[in-house]
Motif scaffolding. Sequence first.
Motif, PDB file in Angstrom:
ATOM      1  N   LEU A 401      -7.498  11.659   3.990  1.00 32.11           N
ATOM      2  CA  LEU A 401      -7.091  10.262   4.056  1.00 32.11           C
ATOM      3  C   LEU A 401      -8.197   9.481   3.366  1.00 32.11           C
ATOM      4  O   LEU A 401      -9.208   9.137   3.955  1.00 32.11           O
ATOM      5  CB  LEU A 401      -6.921   9.807   5.509  1.00 32.11           C
ATOM      6  N   GLY A 402      -7.999   9.233   2.075  1.00 29.71           N
ATOM      7  CA  GLY A 402      -9.061   8.619   1.277  1.00 29.71           C
ATOM      8  C   GLY A 402      -9.211   7.144   1.506  1.00 29.71           C
ATOM      9  O   GLY A 402     -10.285   6.571   1.260  1.00 29.71           O
ATOM     10  N   TYR A 403      -8.129   6.506   1.989  1.00 27.31           N
ATOM     11  CA  TYR A 403      -8.187   5.057   2.220  1.00 27.31           C
ATOM     12  C   TYR A 403      -7.238   4.701   3.345  1.00 27.31           C
ATOM     13  O   TYR A 403      -6.082   5.120   3.369  1.00 27.31           O
ATOM     14  CB  TYR A 403      -7.785   4.284   0.968  1.00 27.31           C
ATOM     15  N   TYR A 404      -7.732   3.917   4.319  1.00 32.34           N
ATOM     16  CA  TYR A 404      -6.891   3.322   5.347  1.00 32.34           C
ATOM     17  C   TYR A 404      -7.510   1.981   5.711  1.00 32.34           C
ATOM     18  O   TYR A 404      -8.516   1.913   6.403  1.00 32.34           O
ATOM     19  CB  TYR A 404      -6.801   4.229   6.576  1.00 32.34           C
ATOM     20  N   GLY A 405      -6.931   0.921   5.192  1.00 32.17           N
ATOM     21  CA  GLY A 405      -7.468  -0.412   5.431  1.00 32.17           C
ATOM     22  C   GLY A 405      -6.495  -1.463   4.956  1.00 32.17           C
ATOM     23  O   GLY A 405      -5.341  -1.173   4.604  1.00 32.17           O
ATOM     24  N   GLY A 406      -6.943  -2.711   4.938  1.00 27.98           N
ATOM     25  CA  GLY A 406      -6.111  -3.794   4.453  1.00 27.98           C
ATOM     26  C   GLY A 406      -5.746  -3.593   2.997  1.00 27.98           C
ATOM     27  O   GLY A 406      -6.585  -3.209   2.170  1.00 27.98           O
ATOM     28  N   GLY A 407      -4.479  -3.827   2.672  1.00 28.09           N
ATOM     29  CA  GLY A 407      -4.029  -3.585   1.313  1.00 28.09           C
ATOM     30  C   GLY A 407      -4.730  -4.427   0.272  1.00 28.09           C
ATOM     31  O   GLY A 407      -4.881  -4.010  -0.881  1.00 28.09           O
ATOM     32  N   TRP A 446       1.182   1.307   0.049  1.00 28.56           N
ATOM     33  CA  TRP A 446       0.780  -0.074   0.378  1.00 28.56           C
ATOM     34  C   TRP A 446       1.994  -0.722   1.045  1.00 28.56           C
ATOM     35  O   TRP A 446       2.931  -1.143   0.383  1.00 28.56           O
ATOM     36  CB  TRP A 446       0.368  -0.809  -0.891  1.00 28.56           C
ATOM     37  N   TRP A 447       1.998  -0.771   2.378  1.00 26.92           N
ATOM     38  CA  TRP A 447       3.207  -1.089   3.132  1.00 26.92           C
ATOM     39  C   TRP A 447       3.808  -2.452   2.786  1.00 26.92           C
ATOM     40  O   TRP A 447       5.017  -2.633   2.854  1.00 26.92           O
ATOM     41  CB  TRP A 447       2.937  -0.992   4.630  1.00 26.92           C
ATOM     42  N   GLU A 448       2.987  -3.414   2.421  1.00 25.69           N
ATOM     43  CA  GLU A 448       3.544  -4.725   2.066  1.00 25.69           C
ATOM     44  C   GLU A 448       4.382  -4.651   0.802  1.00 25.69           C
ATOM     45  O   GLU A 448       5.183  -5.551   0.521  1.00 25.69           O
ATOM     46  CB  GLU A 448       2.412  -5.739   1.889  1.00 25.69           C
ATOM     47  N   LYS A 449       4.239  -3.569   0.026  1.00 24.48           N
ATOM     48  CA  LYS A 449       4.994  -3.394  -1.210  1.00 24.48           C
ATOM     49  C   LYS A 449       6.114  -2.362  -1.062  1.00 24.48           C
ATOM     50  O   LYS A 449       6.734  -1.977  -2.052  1.00 24.48           O
ATOM     51  CB  LYS A 449       4.049  -2.957  -2.333  1.00 24.48           C
ATOM     52  N   VAL A 450       6.368  -1.909   0.171  1.00 27.33           N
ATOM     53  CA  VAL A 450       7.393  -0.890   0.414  1.00 27.33           C
ATOM     54  C   VAL A 450       8.707  -1.567   0.808  1.00 27.33           C
ATOM     55  O   VAL A 450       8.744  -2.320   1.784  1.00 27.33           O
ATOM     56  CB  VAL A 450       6.951   0.081   1.523  1.00 27.33           C
ATOM     57  N   PRO A 451       9.795  -1.335   0.063  1.00 27.65           N
ATOM     58  CA  PRO A 451      11.086  -1.931   0.423  1.00 27.65           C
ATOM     59  C   PRO A 451      11.502  -1.557   1.842  1.00 27.65           C
ATOM     60  O   PRO A 451      11.202  -0.463   2.325  1.00 27.65           O
ATOM     61  CB  PRO A 451      12.048  -1.318  -0.605  1.00 27.65           C
ATOM     62  N   PHE A 452      12.162  -2.481   2.512  1.00 29.43           N
ATOM     63  CA  PHE A 452      12.653  -2.325   3.883  1.00 29.43           C
ATOM     64  C   PHE A 452      11.529  -2.241   4.918  1.00 29.43           C
ATOM     65  O   PHE A 452      11.778  -1.923   6.082  1.00 29.43           O
ATOM     66  CB  PHE A 452      13.582  -1.107   4.015  1.00 29.43           C
ATOM     67  N   SER A 453      10.289  -2.521   4.473  1.00 28.54           N
ATOM     68  CA  SER A 453       9.157  -2.637   5.399  1.00 28.54           C
ATOM     69  C   SER A 453       8.486  -3.991   5.227  1.00 28.54           C
ATOM     70  O   SER A 453       8.331  -4.752   6.174  1.00 28.54           O
ATOM     71  CB  SER A 453       8.138  -1.519   5.171  1.00 28.54           C
TER      72      SER A 453
END
Length: 511
Positions: A401-407, A446-453
Amino acid sequence: MDPHILTRRQVLKRFGAIGGSSMMIGAMDTWDLMGTASSPRPVWEGSPPRDSRVIVLGAGLSGLTVGYELGKLGYYCRVLEARDWVGGLMWTVKRGATHTEIGGETQVCDFDEGQYINAGAWRIPNRDQAILGYCKELGVPLEIFINWTDANFFYEDDPERGPLSGQRVRFREVKADLIGSTNELLTKAMDQGNIDAPLSDDDKELLVQFLIGSGYLDSEDHLYRPPTSRGSQDRLDLGALLQSGFGNRVRSLYQGTGGPDPVFQPIGGMQQIPFAFQRAMGDRITLGAEVRQIRQTDDGVTVVHRDTQTGEVTEETADYCVCCLPMNVLKTIDVNLSPEMSTVIEETGHSTSAKMGLQMKRRFWEDDDGIYGGHLWSRSLQLGEFSYPSNGYFGDKGVLLGYYGGGGQAGLSDMSIGERVEHVLSNAAKVHPQIRDEFESAYSVWWEKVPFSLGAYGRTPPEESREMLSRPDGRIYFGSAGTGTRPAWLEGAVQAAWRTVESVHTRAMQE
């Protein structure tokens, strides 16, 4: 007020000053000031009126739980999900997974078979008995998730952090030297009678013995000398340790996930849990059904949804509708809510959390550094949380998990996928220089850029808004984790679902 008596507020302030927000949250959690962790599983009685119908929107954990429990009670329950898979934020990205970012690029995961990254939810604290209960009931096998180990590294490259800046330091080195040096100082003060405490001579002697044992002090001269288990005899200076801030992670109990170890994960990825719900519910789940409109009357609810593959539009009617969609998605749907509820929903928000998985052709963290699970602790690297897998030990390959933080950290949301990967590799190489040579492929979510999320987990709404969201608006109910006090945890989704099932069933029985 007696100046010698500390209030909880004063203690929390001091914890925050000493150990940062993590230590303060740990103390609040101990005093049950962070909301209920878990409540007993409710028992619902009675059968609903004949042909009672409920439409559930969203096949994330909350929607699946609502549909599963209402189905067991005897309701005709239809779950609509816009994606072609169940789970929502419980998405395990494996070979062949794909998505196109809103206004951005399309990715296709080419990890090797058996390799994966949990793009959303990824661990279950042992106190979260609701979700653990479903794992047992639905036959989802679990394994231990390693939250931290003494082999993990600290790293800061900020010169203001002192002489340890730019050096990777083991957790065991920090713990041993920090506790040893502190105990050495306390023992010296005890020897000189400078501890102002109501202790008898016998108590003082026992305290000294404890300090000697817990800090690896010499029993004769009471000096701290690093033990062999530390890894080396090169003692770190106490002042340098304090200046580095590494000691903020050293405490008697680890509260990083809202509770002490152990922590669990499903074998094969977090999505095994929604898959188990799907097997139990069968054809009551409709995939590829994008909700376009919700209309309610005094007598029922009509939901209009579009098949994402064929474009065909379908209407379904029911007595009640339970919305478990992300609030950011609900805001885009044509729905006739009351003005008050519409305002509350518009004011909700979502985390911009993002993750990136990196497949490596060699598990160098195990081979070269003896690290098996846990995290790299660093604030200056702008990687958020960098973590090592808690599965597949001693295998040939692995996914970090190379990155987990604010997008939006370091401007990553505005970068291309390749630029994000370069950012992660460049920063991680300061601790693991071999990472570039071992890197094979990456997958970025990047969840803010994922459709239906349109975002990750919901932000905890104010108490007044939570109370309103816990009540129905006409015949529409809201059951997502974002309506409760623990929106970032699976337990929060289950608790919200249980509350909604209780409300729907009580009303149906009364009507």
